[in-house]
Design an enzyme around this catalytic site. Sequence first.
Site, mmCIF file in Angstrom:
data_model
loop_
_atom_site.group_PDB
_atom_site.id
_atom_site.type_symbol
_atom_site.label_atom_id
_atom_site.label_comp_id
_atom_site.label_asym_id
_atom_site.label_seq_id
_atom_site.Cartn_x
_atom_site.Cartn_y
_atom_site.Cartn_z
ATOM 1 N N LYS A 201 0.860 -1.184 0.000
ATOM 2 C CA LYS A 201 0.000 0.000 0.000
ATOM 3 C C LYS A 201 0.894 1.230 0.000
ATOM 4 O O LYS A 201 1.497 1.570 1.019
ATOM 5 C CB LYS A 201 -0.912 0.036 1.233
ATOM 6 C CG LYS A 201 -1.990 1.107 1.082
ATOM 7 C CD LYS A 201 -2.551 1.620 2.380
ATOM 8 C CE LYS A 201 -1.730 2.701 3.005
ATOM 9 N NZ LYS A 201 -1.601 3.964 2.226
ATOM 10 N N GLU B 38 10.960 15.872 14.039
ATOM 11 C CA GLU B 38 11.217 15.752 12.612
ATOM 12 C C GLU B 38 10.435 16.843 11.871
ATOM 13 O O GLU B 38 9.217 16.927 12.004
ATOM 14 C CB GLU B 38 10.747 14.361 12.157
ATOM 15 C CG GLU B 38 11.444 13.879 10.939
ATOM 16 C CD GLU B 38 11.011 12.474 10.512
ATOM 17 O OE1 GLU B 38 9.960 11.983 10.958
ATOM 18 O OE2 GLU B 38 11.751 11.883 9.714
ATOM 19 N N GLU C 108 11.004 0.909 9.137
ATOM 20 C CA GLU C 108 11.932 1.996 8.777
ATOM 21 C C GLU C 108 11.206 3.290 9.111
ATOM 22 O O GLU C 108 10.286 3.687 8.395
ATOM 23 C CB GLU C 108 12.243 1.954 7.272
ATOM 24 C CG GLU C 108 12.970 0.710 6.820
ATOM 25 C CD GLU C 108 14.416 0.667 7.248
ATOM 26 O OE1 GLU C 108 14.897 1.658 7.832
ATOM 27 O OE2 GLU C 108 15.063 -0.362 7.023
ATOM 28 N N CYS D 67 14.401 10.942 5.097
ATOM 29 C CA CYS D 67 14.532 10.523 6.496
ATOM 30 C C CYS D 67 15.982 10.599 6.982
ATOM 31 O O CYS D 67 16.213 10.652 8.184
ATOM 32 C CB CYS D 67 13.974 9.121 6.667
ATOM 33 S SG CYS D 67 14.600 8.006 5.419
HETATM 34 P P1 NAD Z 1 3.142 8.247 7.655
HETATM 35 O O1 NAD Z 1 3.584 7.393 8.775
HETATM 36 O O2 NAD Z 1 2.125 9.276 7.916
HETATM 37 O O3 NAD Z 1 2.555 7.366 6.465
HETATM 38 C C1 NAD Z 1 3.314 6.303 5.914
HETATM 39 C C2 NAD Z 1 2.358 5.296 5.333
HETATM 40 O O4 NAD Z 1 1.588 4.740 6.389
HETATM 41 C C3 NAD Z 1 1.359 5.843 4.309
HETATM 42 O O5 NAD Z 1 1.205 4.903 3.268
HETATM 43 C C4 NAD Z 1 0.089 5.948 5.132
HETATM 44 O O6 NAD Z 1 -1.098 5.853 4.350
HETATM 45 C C5 NAD Z 1 0.211 4.755 6.049
HETATM 46 N N1 NAD Z 1 -0.578 4.816 7.293
HETATM 47 C C6 NAD Z 1 -1.011 5.917 7.957
HETATM 48 N N2 NAD Z 1 -1.714 5.548 9.054
HETATM 49 C C7 NAD Z 1 -1.714 4.187 9.093
HETATM 50 C C8 NAD Z 1 -2.245 3.219 9.978
HETATM 51 N N3 NAD Z 1 -2.931 3.566 11.072
HETATM 52 N N4 NAD Z 1 -2.036 1.911 9.708
HETATM 53 C C9 NAD Z 1 -1.331 1.541 8.628
HETATM 54 N N5 NAD Z 1 -0.804 2.421 7.741
HETATM 55 C C10 NAD Z 1 -0.984 3.727 7.974
HETATM 56 O O7 NAD Z 1 4.483 8.845 7.037
HETATM 57 P P2 NAD Z 1 4.608 9.836 5.820
HETATM 58 O O8 NAD Z 1 4.199 11.169 6.318
HETATM 59 O O9 NAD Z 1 3.950 9.269 4.609
HETATM 60 O O10 NAD Z 1 6.181 9.781 5.525
HETATM 61 C C11 NAD Z 1 7.090 10.523 6.208
HETATM 62 C C12 NAD Z 1 7.715 9.699 7.324
HETATM 63 O O11 NAD Z 1 8.337 8.545 6.770
HETATM 64 C C13 NAD Z 1 8.813 10.439 8.035
HETATM 65 O O12 NAD Z 1 8.707 10.201 9.418
HETATM 66 C C14 NAD Z 1 10.081 9.810 7.476
HETATM 67 O O13 NAD Z 1 11.197 9.924 8.299
HETATM 68 C C15 NAD Z 1 9.659 8.409 7.291
HETATM 69 N N6 NAD Z 1 10.531 7.718 6.329
HETATM 70 C C16 NAD Z 1 11.438 6.822 6.812
HETATM 71 C C17 NAD Z 1 12.302 6.167 5.936
HETATM 72 C C18 NAD Z 1 13.308 5.180 6.448
HETATM 73 O O14 NAD Z 1 13.902 4.487 5.633
HETATM 74 N N7 NAD Z 1 13.526 5.065 7.737
HETATM 75 C C19 NAD Z 1 12.230 6.433 4.568
HETATM 76 C C20 NAD Z 1 11.293 7.352 4.120
HETATM 77 C C21 NAD Z 1 10.431 7.990 5.012
#
Ligand code: NAD
Length: 491
Positions: free
Chosen positions: A171, A379, A246, A280
């Site tokens: 997803k 962040e 991650e 990230c």
């Molecule tokens: P987010 O956590 O809001 O969303 C990530 C994903 O999770 C999306 O697909 C979203 O639809 C889904 N999601 C949201 N609520 C959910 C739930 N209750 N259950 C299951 N899935 C759910 O993050 P974002 O805003 O899309 O991305 C930014 C974040 O991602 C930042 O914190 C960044 O640091 C992190 N990130 C980490 C890495 C890494 O490799 N560590 C890489 C890229 C981004």
Amino acid sequence: MHQFIDGQFQTGASGRKLDIINPATGESVETVTLAGRADVDQAVAAARAAFPSWAAATPGERSTVLSRFARLLAEQAEDYAVAESRQTGKPLRLVREFDIPGTIDNADFFAGAARNLEGKATAEYSPDHTSSIRREAIGVIGSISPWNYPLQMAAWKILPAIAAGNTIVLKPAQITPLTSLMFARTLQEAGLPDGVVNIIVGDGSEAGAALMRHPGVDMVSFTGSTTVGRTVLEAAAINSKRVHLELGGKAPFVVFDDADIEAAAHGAVAGSLINTGQDCTAATRAIVHRSIHDTFVARVAELYRDIRVGLPDDEDTDIGPLASYAHRDRVAAMVDRARNYATIVTGGSTPGDLLAPGAFYTPTLITGAAPDSEIVRDEVFGPVLAVLPFDSDDEAIALANDTPYGLAASAWTRDVYRSLRATRDIKAGCVWVNDHIPIISEMPHGGVKESGFGKDMSTYSFDEYTQVKHVMFDITGTAHKDWHRTIYKLR
Ligand code: NAD
């Protein structure tokens, strides 16, 4: 038709529509009908049905599909570049020169990894038995990815999983699903059997949560924020799924007093502004020796002011907009709150004129913020760098580690002993020396502390998507074996 299930595109069952918005212009790129629970159930069922034969394919057969995929991706690169840029606002230059070549290289790497299963040697670790290790696929992987690098995240999630013989339901973030859907289509063209890769486009709280809790999923692999990562961990507990997380980061960028200041300043600009800071591992906290603090700040500010914030398809554009208006407003609000306790050296504004309709924000350099202030601790995920001074090496390391996160860090010094101590003492999944950001397919990416656990890319990632089984053969052929005496004697 934005759900890719069992090799077919279909309409989402929720009936709710979402416009995919180009954040550079505010225009709708495409309208998707979001997935509901029924789509998740159907996709997991398709992945379960496809698992036995895909797991039974030889490593060579799986590798061939991935190699073909890499070649097709190279042929289709421009279509991918345009779609990725439209849905995220990324400059085309960044997509063409970073996201796409990186993804092709990942596919080539995992085509090789698929043929390199590793484990302990088969041997007689007990005199009466021959032991061997089988490395096996896990089953159905439920994956969730964020919006900052949709194409690369699809690659990091899908490629090691299927190279190892698993099937997957991914997803992507619902605001940036287009290149994940293209990815699945290209894999199909490369010969991937139906059902091995399924893409669900839906809300996190509905489709995402349903996927993470699904009893038909054997492992969850999540990239996103630390807050949502915690809910994924709870959901995975329901049927003891294997978990790969991650999560967020707040990378320190430590500049010692013997560093090449010009190199550190350029490193800070590139390291903090990559992908408009929505990375990230981006440099977010420059921790700089007090004796060079002002010189460093002045040079970074000068370079920041020269950065071209612009439209994604302009070759001269350095950074594009943030990925959504909601996110831009969140970044701007954090900077606005920082005005009360810190100095905004440059930036902190939304550009006007041609860029006014987009979610743009100028590169923002901040000094004088306390180590426990919001802008230093939380962040931001935008083009914002906070600079903090230090007086001793111990203080620099303590400041670098003064964060719940531990994804990436860098140390800038020309002293080999200092660099060795810094790489040992900084708690992070990756520490660069005299650079910040480069990633390569052969090396692992992943965090420690609240940045999660598990590795993407590299054979470490391939290993995560397999499980080892110990197989033990009796080689004595006796009925009452020697060790039986400890349980009962022959009388
Ligand atoms: P987010 O956590 O809001 O969303 C990530 C994903 O999770 C999306 O697909 C979203 O639809 C889904 N999601 C949201 N609520 C959910 C739930 N209750 N259950 C299951 N899935 C759910 O993050 P974002 O805003 O899309 O991305 C930014 C974040 O991602 C930042 O914190 C960044 O640091 C992190 N990130 C980490 C890495 C890494 O490799 N560590 C890489 C890229 C981004």
